[in-house]
Design an enzyme around this catalytic site. Structure first.
Site, short mmCIF file in Angstrom:
data_model
loop_
_atom_site.label_atom_id
_atom_site.label_comp_id
_atom_site.label_asym_id
_atom_site.label_seq_id
_atom_site.Cartn_x
_atom_site.Cartn_y
_atom_site.Cartn_z
N TYR A 1 0.93 -1.24 -0.04
CA TYR A 1 -0.06 -0.20 0.06
C TYR A 1 0.73 1.29 -0.03
CZ TYR A 1 -3.15 3.65 1.39
OH TYR A 1 -3.70 4.66 1.68
N GLU B 1 -3.04 7.55 -4.22
CA GLU B 1 -2.98 6.33 -3.58
C GLU B 1 -2.66 5.26 -4.77
OE1 GLU B 1 -5.78 4.79 -0.20
OE2 GLU B 1 -6.72 4.33 -2.13
#
Length: 399
Positions: A109, A197
């Site tokens: 992530y 992101e």
């Protein structure tokens, strides 16, 4: 402003972030053709909506043939994709992204956000990719790596290497990871983003680091500097009320209540919504019409609020500092004569020339309910709504 995954990937690739080959499609047949253009024997079909959690509700499908691609698209196009981020109303699927499949060895992530406490860009990374950051924070809090970037020097190579080491990457991949981190930071700062992101950022079987998914959000107030970003806006993914308000220069957020709000100033608008809740009602919207409450602007606000079928009363709350209450009152009267408003209207004025403003409202002959304080206005708005609700119930009972 949010953009689609394929748009974010195109932007990020311009900053050196590696992404799998992919192509956009607007029909099942075109999707199958795109897959043949890409080549290979495995493809991923992804619904392009402004929401996360697509894979859990059928918005991401792995396919191994033309028929599987067409079947997946048939089940996507035209339907509403409902995830935990869209709410029950969902988001319509009108385009899909067909991407070549890759062998995944590891998922990471990676996020870039504005940290208001430090007033800096914060990098948030975790070796537990593929999950929402909220789930990672709850289930794997020790895996989260955080780093603050000093804006005077930007993201330095040594800091990017520290993040790579903290994630436990193979040292042979550090150069790729540094390039990815620095590219994301440049995209964030140069394009006035508020979020970048990549989830997941993957390590492939042939030792490449690829952005398998990407999201970007941009500062609306900076879009005038980036016309190429403004053109990526997809109104089909937005609340039509909010989209309509933005086009008219109004700050609007739709809510689920039934008391419409027309207020000048964001802080006063928040206080108005809180007071409505305190009085036992539910606000239907946040609406800041700004400092200049001209008749034209007030009329736009009334049209916007009344476009919501759930609105059963309208509360106008204006504090005139730079403005004047008599001008605002003239604007309200003019707007009510121009716009068809068939629900109770409650007006509270305060500030400069408030007495003159109240006289204008009183002499208008319109059924305006006046209030002197915010609490009084909220209580009268809730009372008027409840009275109308009771009358409707009685009418249905008589029928």
């Amino acid at each position: 402003m949010d953009i689609h995954e394929y748009q974010a990937k195109e932007l990020l690739s311009n900053f050196g972030i590696a992404v799998p080959p992919g192509a956009l499609a607007y029909s099942p047949e075109q999707a199958a053709y795109r897959a043949r253009e890409l080549g290979g024997d495995t493809w991923v079909v992804k619904a392009q909506v402004h929401a996360g959690g697509r894979g859990k509700v059928g918005g991401v499908k792995v396919c191994k043939s033309d028929q599987e691609i067409q079947d997946a698209c048939e089940n996507m196009f035209g339907r509403k994709l409902v995830t935990h981020q869209t709410g029950p109303e969902g988001k319509g699927i009108y385009r899909v992204y067909v991407e070549s499949g890759v062998q995944i060895d590891r998922e990471i992530y990676l996020g870039f956000v504005l940290d208001r406490t430090s007033q800096r860009v914060m990098i948030v990374a975790s070796g537990e990719g593929g999950m929402e950051i909220e789930d990672i924070s709850e289930n794997e809090p020790d895996s989260i790596v955080r780093a603050i970037v000093e804006p005077a020097v930007g993201l330095q190579e040594f800091q990017a290497r520290e993040i790579a080491f903290a994630l436990g990457l193979d040292p042979a991949l550090n150069a790729q990871m540094v390039r990815t981190l620095q590219g994301c930071y440049r995209a964030f700062t140069e394009l006035d983003a508020t979020m970048v992101e990549i989830n997941p950022l993957v390590v492939t079987g042939d030792s490449r680091i690829l952005a398998l998914d990407a999201k970007m959000t941009f500062d609306d107030n900076a879009l005038f500097r980036h016309p190429q970003i403004s053109e990526l806006r997809d109104k089909s993914q937005e609340d039509p009320r909010e989209s309509r308000a933005a086009d008219r220069g109004l700050s609007y957020v739709g809510l689920e209540g039934n008391i419409g709000c027309i207020v000048n100033g964001a802080g006063l608008a928040m206080a108005t919504m809180d007071t409505i809740k305190l009085a036992g009602g539910e606000p239907a919207n946040f609406l800041d019409i700004g400092g200049g409450a001209t008749p034209e602007r007030v009329a736009k606000a009334f049209r916007l609020v009344m476009s919501d079928n759930n609105v059963q009363a309208v509360l106008v709350n204006i504090f005139a500092g730079i403005n004047r209450c008599d001008w605002v009152a003239e604007g309200v009267v003019s707007a009510l004569k121009e716009v068809q408003v068939d629900v109770p209207v409650i007006v509270r004025l305060a500030g400069t020339n408030v007495d003159e403003g109240q006289k204008i409202l009183a002499k208008s002959g319109l059924p305006i309910i006046r209030a002197n304080t915010l609490m009084e206005a909220a209580e009268r708005a809730v009372g008027a709504w409840q009275q109308d609700l009771t009358q409707d119930t009685r009418m249905r009972a008589v029928k």
